[in-house]
Design a protein around this motif. Sequence first.
Motif, PDB file in Angstrom:
ATOM      1  N   ALA A 161       0.833  -1.197   0.000  1.00 35.40           N
ATOM      2  CA  ALA A 161       0.000   0.000   0.000  1.00 35.40           C
ATOM      3  C   ALA A 161       0.869   1.249   0.000  1.00 35.40           C
ATOM      4  CB  ALA A 161      -0.919  -0.005   1.210  1.00 35.40           C
ATOM      5  N   ALA A 164       2.011   1.694  -3.336  1.00 36.46           N
ATOM      6  CA  ALA A 164       0.969   2.208  -4.207  1.00 36.46           C
ATOM      7  C   ALA A 164       0.840   3.719  -4.096  1.00 36.46           C
ATOM      8  CB  ALA A 164      -0.363   1.539  -3.865  1.00 36.46           C
ATOM      9  N   LEU A 322       3.025   2.042 -10.817  1.00 38.79           N
ATOM     10  CA  LEU A 322       1.954   1.869  -9.848  1.00 38.79           C
ATOM     11  C   LEU A 322       1.265   0.506  -9.940  1.00 38.79           C
ATOM     12  CD1 LEU A 322       0.263   3.156  -7.598  1.00 38.79           C
ATOM     13  CD2 LEU A 322      -1.200   4.160  -9.363  1.00 38.79           C
ATOM     14  N   THR A 325       2.742  -2.162  -7.506  1.00 42.74           N
ATOM     15  CA  THR A 325       2.397  -2.077  -6.097  1.00 42.74           C
ATOM     16  C   THR A 325       0.921  -2.386  -5.852  1.00 42.74           C
ATOM     17  OG1 THR A 325       2.262   0.317  -6.417  1.00 42.74           O
ATOM     18  CG2 THR A 325       4.258  -0.540  -5.453  1.00 42.74           C
ATOM     19  N   LEU A 326       0.061  -2.038  -6.805  1.00 39.90           N
ATOM     20  CA  LEU A 326      -1.349  -2.388  -6.652  1.00 39.90           C
ATOM     21  C   LEU A 326      -1.540  -3.904  -6.671  1.00 39.90           C
ATOM     22  CD1 LEU A 326      -3.109   0.322  -8.860  1.00 39.90           C
ATOM     23  CD2 LEU A 326      -3.026   0.187  -6.360  1.00 39.90           C
ATOM     24  N   LEU A 330      -3.035  -6.127  -3.574  1.00 41.59           N
ATOM     25  CA  LEU A 330      -4.262  -6.895  -3.705  1.00 41.59           C
ATOM     26  C   LEU A 330      -4.051  -8.406  -3.616  1.00 41.59           C
ATOM     27  CD1 LEU A 330      -5.943  -4.878  -6.618  1.00 41.59           C
ATOM     28  CD2 LEU A 330      -6.522  -4.796  -4.181  1.00 41.59           C
TER      29      LEU A 330
END
Length: 510
Positions: A161, A164, A322, A325-326, A330
Amino acid sequence: MPVDAADAAPGPAPAGLVLRSAAGRGTLLATVLGSALVFLDGTVVGIALPAIAADLGATTAGLQWTVNGYALTLAALLLLGGSLGDRFGRRRVFVIGTVAFAAASVLCALAPTVGLLVAARALQGVGGALLTPGSLAILQATFVAGDRARAIGAWSGLSGAAGAVAPFLGGWIVEQVGWRWVFGINIPLAALVVTVALRFVPESADPEASGRLDVLGTVLAGLGLGALTWSLTAWSEEGGLTGPVAAVSAAGVLALAGFLVAEARSDHPALPLRLFRWRPFAAVNLATLLVYAALTGIFFFLPVTLQVVTGWSPLAAGIASLPVTLLMLLLSAQGGALGARIGPRIPMTVGPLLAGAGAVLLGGIGADAAYLLDVLPGVLLVGVGLVLTVAPLTATALAAAPDHLAGVASATNNAVARVAGLLAVAVLPLVAGVGAGLSDPDVLTDAHPVAMLACAGLMAAGAVVSAIAIPGSAAEVTPPASAVLARPEAPRAPEPPSAPTGSVGGDARD
């Protein structure tokens, strides 16, 4: 920092926290936020490198040292930091490291020259060396066995996170208010880490760990890594291997050889070499070295190339990664659960291969690169590869050592990952032929594809190591209760204070 009586003499961790309890969630949050400090700093500083070069007149070597000044002290002192946690309390050392990291961040933000920035970054590394080992060691030592893999997987995902947020936040800060403020974001985060850790994290330590520290081993490791890093950076900057560079490089190799000898002969080494007799432990750390060298190389070159060659803004270059990291945020918990269910070998083999394929695609970035066609496919492959790799790798690194050496396992694996990154930033510009042209679009246009292919090769090598030497089931990772890995059955009595010792230390940790 005031401590109560229990903190003054920490005992073994309760090893009974449940992930769904308030204390379990608080402990997970503290370790995630602490790790986020390190992750956030690494991402944001990479985005800020072109701005630092423009503001402070930094050369390629100066930019490399801005990254490696931190990485060097972090890698060299991780084992010592882990040892301190095992001896004096993992929570206590974790909190002290967080405070030190925040204080050094202030110095980074105020640095008027590249040299002072590098020095402040080195101090940041000292704080990181105290902070980083504690995160995973706390999880391993305090959660019940059935929740450890889930906690580690959640740690991997939730730490994402920060990743992100970091590209967007870092790019925006660099673009709008200047690179110095990227270090300022560490201050409120560090304050939150300390508050949550003191409220929820139970103290834990290894009650049988020696009070002595492996000073000789730590010094030799620092000298060896520092000499090699300087010589490789100078080699790239000067465009050739000069006599002084070769001499310093040889001195670095000798110092590292001396480190291994010191650890083998010490009664209380920072790095117990006997752990590497257990094949899964040796294999997972070799895979870590290869995979994290590649990963560091990818994310060192990508934001710089997108700004210098493609002409993107710091914000655009920052958020380009990005999706990685997402995906980690998840899916990392599921990646950890998958590794626990089918064993670590398959995900640790397939994951690096996918990430390596992504690096090959990212090698095609040029002056007219379009995000959807030239950047996103490679970034997605790297992200999926890391989802499959990171949580099983981390869980394997911890499970491949006895529980009483949780600190050793965490610290060793962290140290290996940091050394991999340190060497990657020093070596890859040399391999790619960057020379002094990291800020030159013509030089970087030719160097970037070479660097990405080198990273892909490292990922492939990590996959091969995993396929050959990582166990096929989680149960096979756990070491047997043998004399090789267990504490010696008849430990020698403590030596009197006046007795000379070859090196000071104890069962190490990170």
